[in-house]
Design a protein around this motif. Structure first.
Motif, PDB file in Angstrom:
ATOM      1  N   GLY A   4     -59.266   4.623 -14.047  1.00 53.84           N
ATOM      2  CA  GLY A   4     -59.092   5.539 -12.910  1.00 53.84           C
ATOM      3  C   GLY A   4     -58.859   6.972 -13.358  1.00 53.84           C
ATOM      4  O   GLY A   4     -59.394   7.921 -12.789  1.00 53.84           O
ATOM      5  N   VAL A   5     -58.064   7.135 -14.438  1.00 55.93           N
ATOM      6  CA  VAL A   5     -57.801   8.483 -14.972  1.00 55.93           C
ATOM      7  C   VAL A   5     -59.062   9.106 -15.512  1.00 55.93           C
ATOM      8  O   VAL A   5     -59.353  10.304 -15.313  1.00 55.93           O
ATOM      9  CB  VAL A   5     -56.717   8.415 -16.061  1.00 55.93           C
ATOM     10  CG1 VAL A   5     -56.587   9.763 -16.750  1.00 55.93           C
ATOM     11  CG2 VAL A   5     -55.380   8.002 -15.465  1.00 55.93           C
ATOM     12  N   LYS A   6     -59.875   8.292 -16.215  1.00 58.39           N
ATOM     13  CA  LYS A   6     -61.138   8.812 -16.766  1.00 58.39           C
ATOM     14  C   LYS A   6     -62.074   9.283 -15.667  1.00 58.39           C
ATOM     15  O   LYS A   6     -62.741  10.313 -15.779  1.00 58.39           O
ATOM     16  CB  LYS A   6     -61.805   7.729 -17.601  1.00 58.39           C
ATOM     17  CG  LYS A   6     -61.087   7.466 -18.928  1.00 58.39           C
ATOM     18  CD  LYS A   6     -61.801   6.394 -19.718  1.00 58.39           C
ATOM     19  CE  LYS A   6     -61.097   6.132 -21.045  1.00 58.39           C
ATOM     20  NZ  LYS A   6     -61.783   5.070 -21.837  1.00 58.39           N
ATOM     21  N   LYS A   7     -62.126   8.509 -14.587  1.00 61.68           N
ATOM     22  CA  LYS A   7     -62.996   8.901 -13.481  1.00 61.68           C
ATOM     23  C   LYS A   7     -62.546  10.227 -12.854  1.00 61.68           C
ATOM     24  O   LYS A   7     -63.367  11.089 -12.516  1.00 61.68           O
ATOM     25  CB  LYS A   7     -62.994   7.805 -12.416  1.00 61.68           C
ATOM     26  CG  LYS A   7     -63.778   6.575 -12.819  1.00 61.68           C
ATOM     27  CD  LYS A   7     -63.753   5.558 -11.700  1.00 61.68           C
ATOM     28  CE  LYS A   7     -64.546   4.296 -12.080  1.00 61.68           C
ATOM     29  NZ  LYS A   7     -64.563   3.296 -10.991  1.00 61.68           N
ATOM     30  N   VAL A   8     -61.231  10.367 -12.736  1.00 64.45           N
ATOM     31  CA  VAL A   8     -60.708  11.615 -12.156  1.00 64.45           C
ATOM     32  C   VAL A   8     -61.047  12.815 -13.051  1.00 64.45           C
ATOM     33  O   VAL A   8     -61.476  13.876 -12.596  1.00 64.45           O
ATOM     34  CB  VAL A   8     -59.195  11.511 -11.949  1.00 64.45           C
ATOM     35  CG1 VAL A   8     -58.620  12.872 -11.527  1.00 64.45           C
ATOM     36  CG2 VAL A   8     -58.882  10.483 -10.886  1.00 64.45           C
ATOM     37  N   ARG A   9     -60.839  12.607 -14.372  1.00 66.73           N
ATOM     38  CA  ARG A   9     -61.133  13.705 -15.313  1.00 66.73           C
ATOM     39  C   ARG A   9     -62.619  14.070 -15.292  1.00 66.73           C
ATOM     40  O   ARG A   9     -62.997  15.242 -15.343  1.00 66.73           O
ATOM     41  CB  ARG A   9     -60.719  13.304 -16.724  1.00 66.73           C
ATOM     42  CG  ARG A   9     -59.197  13.291 -16.892  1.00 66.73           C
ATOM     43  CD  ARG A   9     -58.842  12.851 -18.290  1.00 66.73           C
ATOM     44  NE  ARG A   9     -57.388  12.878 -18.478  1.00 66.73           N
ATOM     45  CZ  ARG A   9     -56.784  12.464 -19.591  1.00 66.73           C
ATOM     46  NH1 ARG A   9     -57.505  11.954 -20.614  1.00 66.73           N
ATOM     47  NH2 ARG A   9     -55.468  12.534 -19.689  1.00 66.73           N
ATOM     48  N   LYS A  10     -63.490  13.041 -15.244  1.00 68.87           N
ATOM     49  CA  LYS A  10     -64.936  13.285 -15.201  1.00 68.87           C
ATOM     50  C   LYS A  10     -65.297  14.050 -13.929  1.00 68.87           C
ATOM     51  O   LYS A  10     -66.132  14.960 -13.958  1.00 68.87           O
ATOM     52  CB  LYS A  10     -65.681  11.944 -15.265  1.00 68.87           C
ATOM     53  CG  LYS A  10     -67.190  12.127 -15.388  1.00 68.87           C
ATOM     54  CD  LYS A  10     -67.895  10.798 -15.381  1.00 68.87           C
ATOM     55  CE  LYS A  10     -67.600  10.053 -16.700  1.00 68.87           C
ATOM     56  NZ  LYS A  10     -68.436   8.803 -16.816  1.00 68.87           N
ATOM     57  N   SER A  11     -64.674  13.678 -12.835  1.00 68.64           N
ATOM     58  CA  SER A  11     -64.950  14.343 -11.577  1.00 68.64           C
ATOM     59  C   SER A  11     -64.532  15.814 -11.631  1.00 68.64           C
ATOM     60  O   SER A  11     -65.247  16.724 -11.145  1.00 68.64           O
ATOM     61  CB  SER A  11     -64.214  13.634 -10.441  1.00 68.64           C
ATOM     62  OG  SER A  11     -64.395  14.332  -9.230  1.00 68.64           O
ATOM     63  N   ILE A  12     -63.364  16.054 -12.285  1.00 70.68           N
ATOM     64  CA  ILE A  12     -62.892  17.450 -12.422  1.00 70.68           C
ATOM     65  C   ILE A  12     -63.844  18.257 -13.276  1.00 70.68           C
ATOM     66  O   ILE A  12     -64.173  19.417 -12.972  1.00 70.68           O
ATOM     67  CB  ILE A  12     -61.471  17.460 -12.997  1.00 70.68           C
ATOM     68  CG1 ILE A  12     -60.481  16.884 -11.967  1.00 70.68           C
ATOM     69  CG2 ILE A  12     -61.052  18.887 -13.376  1.00 70.68           C
ATOM     70  CD1 ILE A  12     -59.092  16.673 -12.508  1.00 70.68           C
TER      71      ILE A  12
END
Length: 253
Positions: A4-12
């Motif tokens: 979930g954290v990786k997805k958020v970072r990728k989205s940012i």
């Protein structure tokens, strides 16, 4: 959690990239406005050039007016001081100044002196004067309808038809216009400082300060119900003389 954290970072990161791309597009749209315009490419800078010339021209006019103003003030003050001073050394300049300010300038005398000195008339004169050796004549042909003794200033001549009014002598025109007593009038100043007056004209063909010759046409006279006479007078040394006497004396000589 890690996924979930990786997805958020990728989205940012993706959003940052999109913002950066938009910024680059805005930059490329703004840049051309700083490029030189067509006039500037060809070396045309109207604002700076015109302002410089206008300011120089304006400064030149201001300087000219300032110089004229200073000279006028100096002349005025010099004249005022001259009249306030009682010194005998300045009596001659004072007398000359009074005569210059109150008497009419002798244009005809100056023109005659110029011809005698340089052998040719001044540029303002139409042609060489031929007054010497010629008999004087009245400005128009006609009978004397009013004598000098009747009015004390001049005579009146009554032509029978329309005729040209000619100068009795050569000289310079010092007046050409309407007079409240003699209507359309021409006054000619002569080299001997005398003046001849031609009044009640129907039209005037000369202008102020025009050099004329003996016999030159000054205007036209057309007899009518309200205007039947040409007025003619001769003035010398601030007094009028009888034109008939002058012309008869000249004929006798």
């Amino acid at each position: 959690m890690n996924k979930g954290v990786k997805k958020v970072r990728k989205s940012i990161n993706q959003r940052k990239k999109m913002r950066g791309t938009a910024g680059e597009k805005n930059t490329t749209q703004i840049m051309p406005s700083s490029f030189p315009q067509e006039e500037e490419k060809h070396g045309y800078f109207p604002i700076f050039t015109d302002d410089g010339r206008a300011s120089k021209s304006s400064n030149g006019r201001i300087t000219g007016f300032a110089i004229k103003g200073v000279l006028s003030a100096m002349l005025f003050l010099s004249t005022a001081l001259l009249f306030q001073t009682d010194s005998e050394l300045l009596s001659a300049p004072k007398e000359w100044t009074v005569n210059t300010l109150t008497e009419e300038f002798p244009f005809a005398s100056v023109n005659q002196w110029y011809q005698e000195t340089f052998g040719a008339p001044m540029a303002l004169s139409s042609s060489p004067s031929a007054d010497e050796g010629e008999a004087l004549a009245f400005p128009v042909s006609g009978s004397v309808s009013e004598t000098f003794q009747a009015n004390g200033t001049g005579i009146k001549l009554a032509p029978e038809q329309e005729t040209a009014v000619s100068a009795m002598q050569g000289g310079v025109v010092t007046f050409a216009g309407n007079n409240h007593e003699t209507g359309k009038t021409v006054i000619v100043q002569h080299p001997d400082n005398s003046e001849t007056v031609y009044g009640n004209l129907s039209s005037i063909d000369v202008h102020m300060y025009q050099f004329i010759n003996r016999g030159q046409q000054l205007g036209i006279f057309s007899p009518g119900r309200d205007n039947k006479n040409v007025y003619f007078a001769i003035e010398k040394n601030n007094s009028y003389v009888d034109p008939v006497q002058v012309i008869e004396v000249d004929d006798a000589e």
